[in-house]
Design a protein around this motif. Sequence first.
Motif, PDB file in Angstrom:
ATOM      1  N   PRO A  25       0.812  -1.227   0.000  1.00 54.76           N
ATOM      2  CA  PRO A  25       0.000   0.000   0.000  1.00 54.76           C
ATOM      3  C   PRO A  25       0.839   1.268   0.000  1.00 54.76           C
ATOM      4  O   PRO A  25       1.912   1.312   0.606  1.00 54.76           O
ATOM      5  CB  PRO A  25      -0.809  -0.128   1.291  1.00 54.76           C
ATOM      6  CG  PRO A  25       0.057  -0.937   2.207  1.00 54.76           C
ATOM      7  CD  PRO A  25       0.745  -1.922   1.314  1.00 54.76           C
ATOM      8  N   HIS A  27       0.421   5.158   1.081  1.00 53.70           N
ATOM      9  CA  HIS A  27      -0.393   6.068   1.887  1.00 53.70           C
ATOM     10  C   HIS A  27      -0.043   7.510   1.520  1.00 53.70           C
ATOM     11  O   HIS A  27       1.134   7.871   1.484  1.00 53.70           O
ATOM     12  CB  HIS A  27      -0.125   5.843   3.380  1.00 53.70           C
ATOM     13  CG  HIS A  27      -0.252   4.418   3.820  1.00 53.70           C
ATOM     14  ND1 HIS A  27      -1.472   3.799   3.981  1.00 53.70           N
ATOM     15  CD2 HIS A  27       0.694   3.485   4.113  1.00 53.70           C
ATOM     16  CE1 HIS A  27      -1.279   2.543   4.376  1.00 53.70           C
ATOM     17  NE2 HIS A  27       0.023   2.329   4.458  1.00 53.70           N
ATOM     18  N   ALA A 208      -7.727   1.123  -6.563  1.00 51.37           N
ATOM     19  CA  ALA A 208      -8.332   0.538  -5.367  1.00 51.37           C
ATOM     20  C   ALA A 208      -7.886   1.379  -4.176  1.00 51.37           C
ATOM     21  O   ALA A 208      -6.709   1.347  -3.791  1.00 51.37           O
ATOM     22  CB  ALA A 208      -7.899  -0.913  -5.202  1.00 51.37           C
ATOM     23  N   GLN A 210      -8.448   2.850  -0.191  1.00 48.38           N
ATOM     24  CA  GLN A 210      -9.002   2.590   1.131  1.00 48.38           C
ATOM     25  C   GLN A 210      -8.655   3.763   2.051  1.00 48.38           C
ATOM     26  O   GLN A 210      -7.795   4.588   1.739  1.00 48.38           O
ATOM     27  CB  GLN A 210      -8.428   1.292   1.709  1.00 48.38           C
ATOM     28  CG  GLN A 210      -8.761   0.046   0.916  1.00 48.38           C
ATOM     29  CD  GLN A 210      -8.132  -1.213   1.498  1.00 48.38           C
ATOM     30  OE1 GLN A 210      -7.378  -1.149   2.469  1.00 48.38           O
ATOM     31  NE2 GLN A 210      -8.434  -2.356   0.904  1.00 48.38           N
ATOM     32  N   GLY A 211      -9.320   3.826   3.179  1.00 48.59           N
ATOM     33  CA  GLY A 211      -8.969   4.768   4.229  1.00 48.59           C
ATOM     34  C   GLY A 211      -8.996   6.219   3.817  1.00 48.59           C
ATOM     35  O   GLY A 211      -8.165   7.014   4.276  1.00 48.59           O
ATOM     36  N   LYS A 212      -9.943   6.617   2.987  1.00 52.76           N
ATOM     37  CA  LYS A 212     -10.000   7.998   2.513  1.00 52.76           C
ATOM     38  C   LYS A 212     -10.578   8.884   3.605  1.00 52.76           C
ATOM     39  O   LYS A 212     -11.657   8.629   4.145  1.00 52.76           O
ATOM     40  CB  LYS A 212     -10.857   8.077   1.254  1.00 52.76           C
ATOM     41  CG  LYS A 212     -10.782   9.395   0.511  1.00 52.76           C
ATOM     42  CD  LYS A 212     -11.530   9.291  -0.812  1.00 52.76           C
ATOM     43  CE  LYS A 212     -11.459  10.580  -1.610  1.00 52.76           C
ATOM     44  NZ  LYS A 212     -12.166  10.467  -2.908  1.00 52.76           N
ATOM     45  N   THR A 253      -5.269   5.837   0.879  1.00 50.48           N
ATOM     46  CA  THR A 253      -4.326   4.747   0.669  1.00 50.48           C
ATOM     47  C   THR A 253      -4.671   4.005  -0.615  1.00 50.48           C
ATOM     48  O   THR A 253      -5.827   3.597  -0.798  1.00 50.48           O
ATOM     49  CB  THR A 253      -4.351   3.759   1.859  1.00 50.48           C
ATOM     50  OG1 THR A 253      -3.934   4.449   3.035  1.00 50.48           O
ATOM     51  CG2 THR A 253      -3.423   2.584   1.601  1.00 50.48           C
ATOM     52  N   VAL A 255      -4.126   0.657  -2.652  1.00 56.93           N
ATOM     53  CA  VAL A 255      -3.700  -0.715  -2.407  1.00 56.93           C
ATOM     54  C   VAL A 255      -3.540  -1.518  -3.695  1.00 56.93           C
ATOM     55  O   VAL A 255      -3.075  -2.662  -3.681  1.00 56.93           O
ATOM     56  CB  VAL A 255      -4.671  -1.446  -1.466  1.00 56.93           C
ATOM     57  CG1 VAL A 255      -4.704  -0.754  -0.107  1.00 56.93           C
ATOM     58  CG2 VAL A 255      -6.079  -1.503  -2.054  1.00 56.93           C
TER      59      VAL A 255
END
Length: 262
Positions: A25, A27, A208, A210-212, A253, A255
Amino acid sequence: MAQGFNSFTAPYTASGRAALVPAPPWHYAGWLMNVAVSLDTSRSAEVVPAALGRLTGQGCVHFADWQATTDGSELLDPVYSQYRETIVIAEIERPDGKRYNYCPFIWVDQDISLLRGLLQGWPKKLGTTWMTRSLPIEHAAAAPLRAGSRLGATLTVKERRLVEARLTLTGQPGQPLGFLTNAVVGSVGLPDLTRPDQPPKVDWVLPAIQGKVASDWHAAEAELSVLPHPVEELSLLGELKVTGASVGWLGMTVVGASPLAK
């Protein structure tokens, strides 16, 4: 990954330590100045492949001051984590009527980010972005997030000024704009030097993510100018007319990526 080696990208070594970009990932966290624009669609076929879709006439220019990391180690050696870039986003309509964002042009000042972008289908080139930072203190040099604060941003490519922006905060709540509002289709493909007479095969992918997370967005009035350039083709989008602007912070993040549905 090279067989028997641990490098995700070149240079390929057994340890993988020298690789320019490690595997996700990835970040990201950054300060963004977003200028929404309307743009000319008459040359859509010169910007967006017909099989992918067409320009809708809406877009955004983002100026971004990023910090990125994989396992946190880059934050201790910030030359590996920090960079600035200017991102041009154009909304497209697919042949099936679905709408996405697309990045026809983007310039960055860090080789790590450049390669990460190419892997995701963002057409990154080298360029120098400068932008006003807003600091969390009430001071004349801090550009605090309140009505009347003025901010600026510039992009220079190959020592030639290409884009200038001026923003004045209104003190009102703002909106997420551009790539903050919809998925961005990436175009991934490299030429094959064993077949230099053939164009590269391009695959379209979606990130893809995540964690926005995001701060509040702060509205601004904006002016945007695009200057002539002997090589860059931002003029294919015609006159960029400002329709809105906002500033704020974003974290997310990446991925991986997935193929765009046909």
